[in-house]
Design an enzyme around this catalytic site. Structure first.
Site, PDB file in Angstrom:
ATOM      1  CG  ASN A   9     -23.457  29.215   7.261  1.00  0.00           C
ATOM      2  OD1 ASN A   9     -23.270  28.149   7.840  1.00  0.00           O
ATOM      3  ND2 ASN A   9     -24.549  29.696   7.207  1.00  0.00           N
ATOM      4  CE  LYS A  11     -26.424  28.370   4.281  1.00  0.00           C
ATOM      5  NZ  LYS A  11     -27.774  29.111   3.501  1.00  0.00           N
ATOM      6  CG  HIS A 102     -27.832  31.723   9.393  1.00  0.00           C
ATOM      7  ND1 HIS A 102     -28.776  31.075   8.769  1.00  0.00           N
ATOM      8  CD2 HIS A 102     -26.643  31.704   8.525  1.00  0.00           C
ATOM      9  CE1 HIS A 102     -28.636  31.133   7.456  1.00  0.00           C
ATOM     10  NE2 HIS A 102     -27.231  31.649   7.291  1.00  0.00           N
ATOM     11  CD  GLU A 104     -30.122  28.544   6.560  1.00  0.00           C
ATOM     12  OE1 GLU A 104     -29.174  27.731   6.833  1.00  0.00           O
ATOM     13  OE2 GLU A 104     -29.861  28.909   5.352  1.00  0.00           O
ATOM     14  CD  GLU A 174     -26.144  35.695   6.440  1.00  0.00           C
ATOM     15  OE1 GLU A 174     -25.321  35.511   5.630  1.00  0.00           O
ATOM     16  OE2 GLU A 174     -26.774  34.832   7.193  1.00  0.00           O
ATOM     17  N   GLY A 180     -29.730  31.766  -0.361  1.00  0.00           N
ATOM     18  CA  GLY A 180     -29.906  30.586  -1.139  1.00  0.00           C
ATOM     19  C   GLY A 180     -31.044  30.633  -2.204  1.00  0.00           C
ATOM     20  CB  SER A 220     -27.635  35.036  -3.498  1.00  0.00           C
ATOM     21  OG  SER A 220     -28.630  34.292  -3.220  1.00  0.00           O
TER      22      SER A 220
HETATM   23  C1  PEP Z   1     -25.981  31.977   4.541  1.00  0.00           C
HETATM   24  O1  PEP Z   1     -26.355  30.906   4.726  1.00  0.00           O
HETATM   25  O2  PEP Z   1     -25.451  32.769   5.318  1.00  0.00           O
HETATM   26  C2  PEP Z   1     -25.943  32.600   3.019  1.00  0.00           C
HETATM   27  C3  PEP Z   1     -25.508  34.025   2.921  1.00  0.00           C
HETATM   28  O3  PEP Z   1     -26.205  31.684   2.241  1.00  0.00           O
HETATM   29  P1  PEP Z   1     -26.015  32.073   0.522  1.00  0.00           P
HETATM   30  O4  PEP Z   1     -24.803  32.737   0.026  1.00  0.00           O
HETATM   31  O5  PEP Z   1     -26.168  30.565  -0.378  1.00  0.00           O
HETATM   32  O6  PEP Z   1     -27.229  32.351  -0.027  1.00  0.00           O
END
Ligand code: PEP
Length: 257
Positions: A9, A11, A102, A104, A174, A180, A220
């Protein structure tokens, strides 16, 4: 055997040239070391910003097992919604998948489960595989409500689907507190939730469907921790944010099954 998947992803990062380079660089390395020869035989999906989608699809063409999708779609097929992008548009650019829900999008754009159910419907109506994201925020986990929250997201977003349609869906767990932040769920925490999701799916659609659905972990996940996370029996791969922007890291994650 259910599919193993590593999804990136991107973003709101990169520009056209940067996106093209990233996808091309990863695809070149995959061609030297094809996905079907790797443990787990994973599939790879890039989720670039809409505006690079066509270029990323082109970059991935000819690399077996690699495809691209959108980070979002609108809940309607077309119309006077300035600035929005609909499922058939994304499909016409060569996308195979779309993210839906997601965290976000849920947090900053106030997308709730009812709206996300419509996006899932749009995706499936137009031949896109929805990667349906779910996960609790930290206060929900601290209050011991994480199972309840994730179950509600899945029931309301997905469980209205008929069996055949549900079987096309990919789920990404997630935990929002891990996205993040550099704080990853422990392999045990990931496994516990993935097994729970599979159980919930089994209660609704039966054991065979539950065994078949791919459940990705996101939050992460990186080149250092992917192997331990992916070794959990109910973790079928990852949805990767930050680490998907660095080709060597993303390639290492692909090789972590
Ligand atoms: C994501 O945004 O789906 C995600 C898992 O981000 P990160 O790996 O940066 O935590």
């Amino acid at each position: 055997m259910r599919k193993k998947i590593v999804a990136g992803n991107w973003k709101m990062n990169l520009d056209l040239e940067g996106g093209r380079k990233l996808a091309t660089g990863i695809c070149e390395k995959i061609s030297e070391n094809p996905l079907e020869t790797l443990p787990g035989k994973p599939e790879v999906v890039f989720f670039p910003p809409y505006v690079f989608l066509t270029e990323v699809v082109k970059a991935a063409e000819g690399t077996s097992g690699v495809s691209a999708g959108s980070q979002n779609i609108h809940q309607l097929e077309k119309g006077a919604y300035t600035g929005e992008v609909a499922a058939p548009m994304v499909k016409s650019c060569g996308a195979t998948h779309t993210l839906v829900g997601h965290s976000e999008r849920r947090a900053y754009f106030h997308e709730d489960n009812a709206l996300l159910a419509k996006k899932v419907e749009q995706a499936l109506n137009h031949g896109l595989i929805p990667v349906y994201c779910c996960g609790e925020v930290l206060p929900e986990r601290e209050a011991g409500k994480h199972f309840e929250v994730v179950k509600e997201q899945i029931v309301n977003g997905l469980f209205w689907l008929k069996q055949e349609a549900f079987e096309k869906v990919i789920i990404a767990y997630e935990p929002v507190w891990a996205i993040g932040t550099g704080v990853t769920a422990s392999p045990e925490q990931a496994q516990e939730m993935h097994a729970f999701i599979r159980k919930v799916v089994g209660e609704k659609y039966g054991l065979q469907t539950a065994e078949h659905v791919s459940i990705l972990y996101g939050g992460s996940c990186n080149a250092q921790n992917a192997r331990e996370l992916f070794s959990q029996p109910d973790v079928d791969g990852g949805l990767i944010g930050g680490a998907s922007l660095k080709a060597p890291d993303f390639l290492a994650i692909i090789q972590s099954f």
